[in-house]
Design a protein around this motif. Structure first.
Motif, mmCIF file in Angstrom:
data_model
loop_
_atom_site.group_PDB
_atom_site.id
_atom_site.type_symbol
_atom_site.label_atom_id
_atom_site.label_comp_id
_atom_site.label_asym_id
_atom_site.label_seq_id
_atom_site.Cartn_x
_atom_site.Cartn_y
_atom_site.Cartn_z
ATOM 1 N N CYS A 27 35.214 67.229 109.122
ATOM 2 C CA CYS A 27 35.363 67.184 107.666
ATOM 3 C C CYS A 27 35.150 65.747 107.201
ATOM 4 O O CYS A 27 35.737 64.824 107.746
ATOM 5 N N HIS A 71 36.251 64.286 104.730
ATOM 6 C CA HIS A 71 37.433 63.706 104.078
ATOM 7 C C HIS A 71 38.510 63.358 105.099
ATOM 8 O O HIS A 71 38.927 62.229 105.220
ATOM 9 N N CYS A 72 38.989 64.385 105.861
ATOM 10 C CA CYS A 72 40.103 64.132 106.773
ATOM 11 C C CYS A 72 39.636 63.892 108.207
ATOM 12 O O CYS A 72 40.451 63.608 109.075
ATOM 13 N N CYS A 95 38.148 72.460 102.668
ATOM 14 C CA CYS A 95 38.471 72.203 104.073
ATOM 15 C C CYS A 95 39.781 72.918 104.419
ATOM 16 O O CYS A 95 40.731 72.896 103.647
ATOM 17 N N CYS A 99 42.635 69.745 104.952
ATOM 18 C CA CYS A 99 43.043 68.841 103.872
ATOM 19 C C CYS A 99 42.802 69.448 102.491
ATOM 20 O O CYS A 99 43.173 68.850 101.484
#
Ligand SMILES: [Zn+2]
Length: 272
Positions: free
Chosen positions: A41, A43-44, A66, A69
């Protein structure tokens, strides 16, 4: 096997390839490996389990977020899978399963990566453009051998070679001529910090288009792309107040249209 089943397989295969193109688009401009590690992912950074990585379906099940997150997954991932799967299906319907199917699918994959990396980062990776020049030229040799089992047919090879030279050359020279007039003779300042109107990436991209499609379509693409560019460029100037736009997407779009319609367009233009 019934045709419908082949079509479904081709579409699924295209979506899996599209999923891989997403990885290329995200990682290539960051100089990361496109094979390792497995998808994560953005983002995380958690690895995405295989059951969350199924083209289309996972996007719907996870509702575009996701699992860990809950951040939004860009719609771009879904779109690229859909475009790739659609292109594969279209090429199957038009060419069946054979050399042309492989050639044009490869070509469209290179264009998709070039387009979306260009939109996000204003660069076109050399691996895609120059790599594509080499692949397109090698495949033209293969076609040259395939057409005539008794010896080499030079026409496809010459067409590809001229496509590389004329495609790359015409964009390079136009860019240089514009820069000479605009920046040197008229003494205008940089546009959005740029002192060159045409990036080297566009030169290499049209060379690649020429390598795959030959010099006629490369020329046609050169003249068609600015028409799309003008529309989007004007909108961009009015809405975002930006003077420059990535040009790769318009070259790619024009190349795809010409791939399907060049014969018709050339006939209409020259009444031949
Ligand atoms: Zn996440």
């Amino acid at each position: 096997m019934p045709d419908t089943i082949i079509k479904i397989f081709v579409f699924i295969f295209g979506s899996i390839v599209g999923s891989f193109l997403n990885v290329c688009i995200y990682r290539m401009p960051l100089e990361q490996s496109i094979v390792k590690p497995r998808s994560f992912c953005p983002h995380c950074k958690k690895p995405i389990p295989w059951f969350d990585n199924i083209p289309f379906i996972s996007y719907f099940i996870l509702r575009g977020k996701c699992r860990f997150c809950k951040q939004n997954i860009s719609l771009r991932y879904f779109l690229i899978e859909l475009i790739t799967a659609g292109a594969f299906l279209l090429f199957y319907v038009r060419y069946g399963l054979g050399f042309d199917f492989i050639l044009y699918n490869l070509f469209v994959c290179l264009l998709i990566v070039a387009t979306f990396v260009d939109i996000a980062h204003r660069i076109i990776p050399d691996e895609v453009s120059l790599g594509g020049v080499v692949i397109g030229f090698i495949l033209s040799i293969y076609r040259g051998i395939g057409l005539s089992p008794l010896g080499l047919n030079y026409r496809p090879i010459l067409d590809s070679l001229l496509g590389i030279i004329i495609g790359g050359g015409i964009i390079y020279l136009t860019g240089k001529a514009f820069d000479l007039i605009y920046f040197k003779l008229l003494k205008k300042g940089p546009i959005d910090g740029e002192t060159e109107s045409m990036g080297g990436g566009d030169v290499k991209l049209l060379a690649m288009i020429g390598a795959f499609l030959g010099w006629k379509i490369a020329l046609l693409t050169f003249f068609m792309a600015p028409m799309f560019g003008a529309v989007v460029g004007t909108a961009n100037l009015l809405i975002k107040k930006q003077h420059t736009i990535p040009y790769g997407p318009f070259l790619s779009l024009a190349a795809i249209i010409n791939l399907f319609l060049a014969d018709t367009i050339l006939r209409l233009l020259f009444f031949i």
